[in-house]
Structures are given as structure tokens and as C-alpha cells.
Motif scaffolding. Sequence first.
Motif, PDB file in Angstrom:
ATOM      1  N   ILE A 126     -12.813   5.382  -3.420  1.00  0.00           N
ATOM      2  CA  ILE A 126     -12.422   4.017  -3.055  1.00  0.00           C
ATOM      3  C   ILE A 126     -11.567   3.406  -4.168  1.00  0.00           C
ATOM      4  CG2 ILE A 126     -13.337   1.718  -2.536  1.00  0.00           C
ATOM      5  CD1 ILE A 126     -14.049   3.603  -0.333  1.00  0.00           C
ATOM      6  N   MET A 127     -11.960   3.630  -5.427  1.00  0.00           N
ATOM      7  CA  MET A 127     -11.204   3.052  -6.546  1.00  0.00           C
ATOM      8  C   MET A 127      -9.798   3.668  -6.630  1.00  0.00           C
ATOM      9  SD  MET A 127     -13.063   0.727  -7.529  1.00  0.00           S
ATOM     10  CE  MET A 127     -14.299   0.551  -6.264  1.00  0.00           C
ATOM     11  N   SER A 128      -9.659   4.921  -6.289  1.00  0.00           N
ATOM     12  CA  SER A 128      -8.333   5.555  -6.295  1.00  0.00           C
ATOM     13  C   SER A 128      -7.449   4.893  -5.242  1.00  0.00           C
ATOM     14  CB  SER A 128      -8.452   7.058  -5.983  1.00  0.00           C
ATOM     15  OG  SER A 128      -9.376   7.646  -6.858  1.00  0.00           O
ATOM     16  N   TYR A 129      -8.037   4.602  -4.088  1.00  0.00           N
ATOM     17  CA  TYR A 129      -7.317   3.908  -3.016  1.00  0.00           C
ATOM     18  C   TYR A 129      -6.848   2.543  -3.514  1.00  0.00           C
ATOM     19  CZ  TYR A 129      -6.589   1.731   1.599  1.00  0.00           C
ATOM     20  OH  TYR A 129      -6.052   1.070   2.688  1.00  0.00           O
ATOM     21  N   VAL A 130      -7.747   1.826  -4.188  1.00  0.00           N
ATOM     22  CA  VAL A 130      -7.413   0.487  -4.711  1.00  0.00           C
ATOM     23  C   VAL A 130      -6.252   0.593  -5.700  1.00  0.00           C
ATOM     24  CG1 VAL A 130      -8.264  -1.416  -6.167  1.00  0.00           C
ATOM     25  CG2 VAL A 130      -9.740  -0.462  -4.372  1.00  0.00           C
ATOM     26  N   VAL A 131      -6.324   1.551  -6.607  1.00  0.00           N
ATOM     27  CA  VAL A 131      -5.270   1.696  -7.630  1.00  0.00           C
ATOM     28  C   VAL A 131      -3.929   2.003  -6.965  1.00  0.00           C
ATOM     29  CG1 VAL A 131      -4.457   3.118  -9.565  1.00  0.00           C
ATOM     30  CG2 VAL A 131      -6.846   2.395  -9.462  1.00  0.00           C
ATOM     31  N   GLN A 132      -3.937   2.874  -5.962  1.00  0.00           N
ATOM     32  CA  GLN A 132      -2.656   3.208  -5.322  1.00  0.00           C
ATOM     33  C   GLN A 132      -2.067   1.995  -4.617  1.00  0.00           C
ATOM     34  OE1 GLN A 132      -1.338   3.742  -1.963  1.00  0.00           O
ATOM     35  NE2 GLN A 132       0.558   4.203  -3.079  1.00  0.00           N
ATOM     36  N   LYS A 133      -2.898   1.268  -3.894  1.00  0.00           N
ATOM     37  CA  LYS A 133      -2.391   0.107  -3.146  1.00  0.00           C
ATOM     38  C   LYS A 133      -1.889  -0.970  -4.101  1.00  0.00           C
ATOM     39  CE  LYS A 133      -3.159   1.537   1.021  1.00  0.00           C
ATOM     40  NZ  LYS A 133      -2.038   2.107   1.727  1.00  0.00           N
ATOM     41  N   VAL A 134      -2.643  -1.239  -5.168  1.00  0.00           N
ATOM     42  CA  VAL A 134      -2.273  -2.323  -6.084  1.00  0.00           C
ATOM     43  C   VAL A 134      -1.070  -1.924  -6.928  1.00  0.00           C
ATOM     44  CG1 VAL A 134      -3.071  -3.743  -8.028  1.00  0.00           C
ATOM     45  CG2 VAL A 134      -4.619  -3.248  -6.147  1.00  0.00           C
ATOM     46  N   SER A 135      -1.010  -0.669  -7.359  1.00  0.00           N
ATOM     47  CA  SER A 135       0.088  -0.245  -8.253  1.00  0.00           C
ATOM     48  C   SER A 135       1.388  -0.051  -7.498  1.00  0.00           C
ATOM     49  CB  SER A 135      -0.269   1.075  -8.950  1.00  0.00           C
ATOM     50  OG  SER A 135      -0.331   2.126  -8.002  1.00  0.00           O
ATOM     51  N   GLY A 136       1.307   0.369  -6.245  1.00  0.00           N
ATOM     52  CA  GLY A 136       2.513   0.705  -5.495  1.00  0.00           C
ATOM     53  C   GLY A 136       3.144   2.016  -5.973  1.00  0.00           C
ATOM     54  N   LEU A 137       2.457   2.738  -6.847  1.00  0.00           N
ATOM     55  CA  LEU A 137       2.965   4.050  -7.286  1.00  0.00           C
ATOM     56  C   LEU A 137       2.931   5.025  -6.108  1.00  0.00           C
ATOM     57  CD1 LEU A 137       1.112   4.423 -10.725  1.00  0.00           C
ATOM     58  CD2 LEU A 137       3.594   4.262 -10.413  1.00  0.00           C
ATOM     59  N   PRO A 138       3.790   6.062  -6.141  1.00  0.00           N
ATOM     60  CA  PRO A 138       3.702   7.065  -5.075  1.00  0.00           C
ATOM     61  C   PRO A 138       2.288   7.645  -5.036  1.00  0.00           C
ATOM     62  CG  PRO A 138       5.583   7.489  -6.512  1.00  0.00           C
ATOM     63  CD  PRO A 138       4.823   6.366  -7.133  1.00  0.00           C
ATOM     64  N   GLU A 139       1.840   8.002  -3.841  1.00  0.00           N
ATOM     65  CA  GLU A 139       0.469   8.530  -3.698  1.00  0.00           C
ATOM     66  C   GLU A 139       0.241   9.761  -4.576  1.00  0.00           C
ATOM     67  OE1 GLU A 139       0.348   9.230   0.507  1.00  0.00           O
ATOM     68  OE2 GLU A 139      -0.504   7.239   0.924  1.00  0.00           O
ATOM     69  N   SER A 140       1.313  10.528  -4.800  1.00  0.00           N
ATOM     70  CA  SER A 140       1.184  11.753  -5.604  1.00  0.00           C
ATOM     71  C   SER A 140       0.862  11.447  -7.058  1.00  0.00           C
ATOM     72  CB  SER A 140       2.479  12.561  -5.543  1.00  0.00           C
ATOM     73  OG  SER A 140       3.554  11.751  -5.995  1.00  0.00           O
ATOM     74  N   ARG A 141       1.057  10.182  -7.472  1.00  0.00           N
ATOM     75  CA  ARG A 141       0.844   9.842  -8.882  1.00  0.00           C
ATOM     76  C   ARG A 141      -0.380   8.954  -9.112  1.00  0.00           C
ATOM     77  NH1 ARG A 141       5.221   7.465 -11.593  1.00  0.00           N
ATOM     78  NH2 ARG A 141       6.812   7.446  -9.973  1.00  0.00           N
ATOM     79  N   VAL A 142      -1.237   8.877  -8.110  1.00  0.00           N
ATOM     80  CA  VAL A 142      -2.550   8.239  -8.301  1.00  0.00           C
ATOM     81  C   VAL A 142      -3.589   9.267  -7.840  1.00  0.00           C
ATOM     82  CG1 VAL A 142      -4.103   6.381  -7.638  1.00  0.00           C
ATOM     83  CG2 VAL A 142      -1.654   5.921  -7.942  1.00  0.00           C
ATOM     84  N   ILE A 143      -4.399   9.710  -8.793  1.00  0.00           N
ATOM     85  CA  ILE A 143      -5.291  10.842  -8.526  1.00  0.00           C
ATOM     86  C   ILE A 143      -6.710  10.481  -8.956  1.00  0.00           C
ATOM     87  CG2 ILE A 143      -5.719  13.286  -9.076  1.00  0.00           C
ATOM     88  CD1 ILE A 143      -2.699  13.284 -10.074  1.00  0.00           C
ATOM     89  N   GLY A 144      -7.664  10.702  -8.073  1.00  0.00           N
ATOM     90  CA  GLY A 144      -9.059  10.466  -8.446  1.00  0.00           C
ATOM     91  C   GLY A 144      -9.714  11.770  -8.891  1.00  0.00           C
ATOM     92  N   SER A 145     -10.695  11.657  -9.784  1.00  0.00           N
ATOM     93  CA  SER A 145     -11.393  12.886 -10.218  1.00  0.00           C
ATOM     94  C   SER A 145     -12.201  13.475  -9.065  1.00  0.00           C
ATOM     95  CB  SER A 145     -12.286  12.615 -11.428  1.00  0.00           C
ATOM     96  OG  SER A 145     -13.253  11.641 -11.111  1.00  0.00           O
TER      97      SER A 145
END
Length: 318
Positions: A126-145
Motif C-alpha cells: 500500500i505504501m509503495s502505491y502511495v509513493v508512486q501516486k504522490v511522486s508521479g515517478l514512473p511506476e518502474s522507479r517506485v519499488i516496494g520490498s
Amino acid sequence: MKKDRKLVLVGTGFVGMSMAYTFLSTGGVDELVLIDVDTEKAIGETMDLQHGLPYARNNMIIKAGGYEECANAEVVVITAGTAQKPGQTRLDMTATNAKIIKSITESIMESGFDGIIVVASNPVDIMSYVVQKVSGLPESRVIGSGTLLDTARLRYLMSEYLGIAPSNIHALIMGEHGDSSFVPWTHAYIGTKNLLDYLDEEGRELSDLHEIYHQVQQAAYEIINRKKSTYYGIGLALNRLVQAIFNDENAILTLSVAQNGEYGHSDLYTGVPALINHEGIQKIIKLPLNEVDQAKFDQSANTLKEIIETIINPILNS
Ligand code: NAD
């Protein structure tokens, strides 16, 4: 300009510092910056790590800093937030951590950061989803452990049970890093031999491995009840993940990755095998799941989707 092998850690608690400490032994980082809302803690942790440098594998810059340090970092790892308390599930922490992670991500992005964010704070999918949405970074550059730690726990326990080195146990845990995860047993291998064939030959039962999975699923609860927090395993898992990025490895790891229909679901992050290198996630490895495993994946994905809809979207839209 982005600096290769510059790593910023946000959250200098048990998990963050366990990861930070591993880099003194393994090397692989040129600059490590520690950020925490408790700035004194970040400074104290920095001093403690610095004093290990004469015995470390490589020299490196270690310092405490602010979010401006993210501007030229290659990777930011987020381990901030509240930790799981005895009796709490990872999902119980959702709303509190989502607000913390949202504000941290805003601060990271205000610096002009343009690298890769690795998320370990729970509930990590869920936190990875939040970071991607808030950052607007490409999905490939937001990665959860994701289930990287769960997979390590599984491989360790299987190796003990089978008497085979963990490096030769090729098995993984998929889905949520949490109670709805599962093992696709038909895709498990001992060396290059299918696990189910191996068990047959050895006269062993798959039900024993179901018990092993149960132990993995309960591992965090068992550890937290005894020592309040789990951190060495995840510290090493995060080291492995950061090294795969810094060394442009094209490694396959089980990570929490944005879904775009590969396993029949979209608009969520969850644990799947994925190819990762210097630029982030290159692709999700698609395993043909049997009916039973696909149903488990669906159930796990639906659990996460419901949380996104009921708890996360209102926070993101506020
Ligand atoms: P901890 O309480 O020891 O550390 C959390 C740190 O975050 C503290 O130093 C705190 O000051 C800091 N912090 C809180 N709010 C902040 C903010 N707004 N900005 C910057 N820093 C902030 O907790 P821990 O044991 O290190 O666990 C950290 C997280 O990692 C938890 O969410 C935990 O559930 C998770 N975790 C994940 C895994 C995994 O496999 N992904 C495994 C273990 C723990």
C-alpha cells in the motif's frame, strides 16, 4: 547531476539502520545520507556508523542531512513510519503510515529528485502505491520490498527442512507482504529439479511445506512478540535490492511492483517476481498460475484494492 551510488535513507529506526549497517560490510555505496524526523537520532546514528569506517569494506561518505540531499541521489529508501506493535497486523498501520509516507514523498520530490524510490514501510504494498501516486515517478522507479523478506524466510526454512543450501532453493512468496501471501509450489525448484518431483522421489510430503509456509506467514508476529521488531532480515534484503539497482544486475527478485494486468489485476502494487536493474523494474516475470494459485492471487489483490479504495484514496485526494 545524479550521483551514482548515492543512497538516501529516510527513517533511521531499526529497519533503516540495519540496512545502513550492512553497507559497511558489503560496500557498494559511495555516499549514504540519513534523514529522520528525529534529527538528533539521525546525527547519532551517523556518528556511530562513521566510527566503523576504518574497519569497513570501502570508504564512503556518511552524513545526516535534510531532504535537499535527495536532489542528486540515485536511490532513496523509505523505512520511516510507525512499527508494527504486538498483536497488530501490517494493515492496521495503514492510515497512520500513509499520511507519514505521503508527506515524506512530497519532501523528496520538492528537492528535484529523479531517481528510484525503494519502500519498506508497512503495509509495504500500500505504501509503495502511495509513493508512486504522490511522486508521479514512473511506476518502474517506485519499488516496494514486497515479499523479498518472506521469500528469504521461505528459502531458509526449506533449506533447513530439505538439507539443501538456500542458494539452491528457488521458491518464492507472492501477493501481499502480509497475511494473504501464498507460495506457487508448482513453480518451486531444487537446483533445476521441480520441487514436487523432488519431494516425490524423497518420499516427503507437500503438507510439511505448507507448515513451513505457515511459519513464514507468522514469522513477523513471532519475532515481534519476542523482541518488538524485525530488522536484520529486512536490512539484508534491502541491501540486496539496492545492490541490484546500483550494479545494474538484471536480477530477478520478488518485489512489490505496479500491476498492469500481468496477473489479471491493475492499479495496485503487490509481490511478484520482477527483473530489476539500474533503471528500476524492467518487467514482471509472468508465471502461469494454476487455478488454485490464481484464486489466492485474486484474493490477495482484492484485499489490497479494498484498502486502496476505502482508506488510501480519501487520503490521496485530501
Ligand atoms: P522504528 O520505529 O524503529 O523506526 C521508524 C523511524 O521512522 C523512527 O526513527 C522515526 O523517528 C522515523 N519517522 C517517523 N516519522 C517520520 C517522518 N515523518 N519523517 C522521517 N522519519 C520519520 O520502526 P522500524 O522497526 O524501523 O520499522 C520501520 C517500518 O518498516 C515499519 O513500517 C515496519 O512495519 C516496516 N518493516 C517492513 C518490513 C518489510 O519486510 N517490508 C520488515 C520489517 C519492518
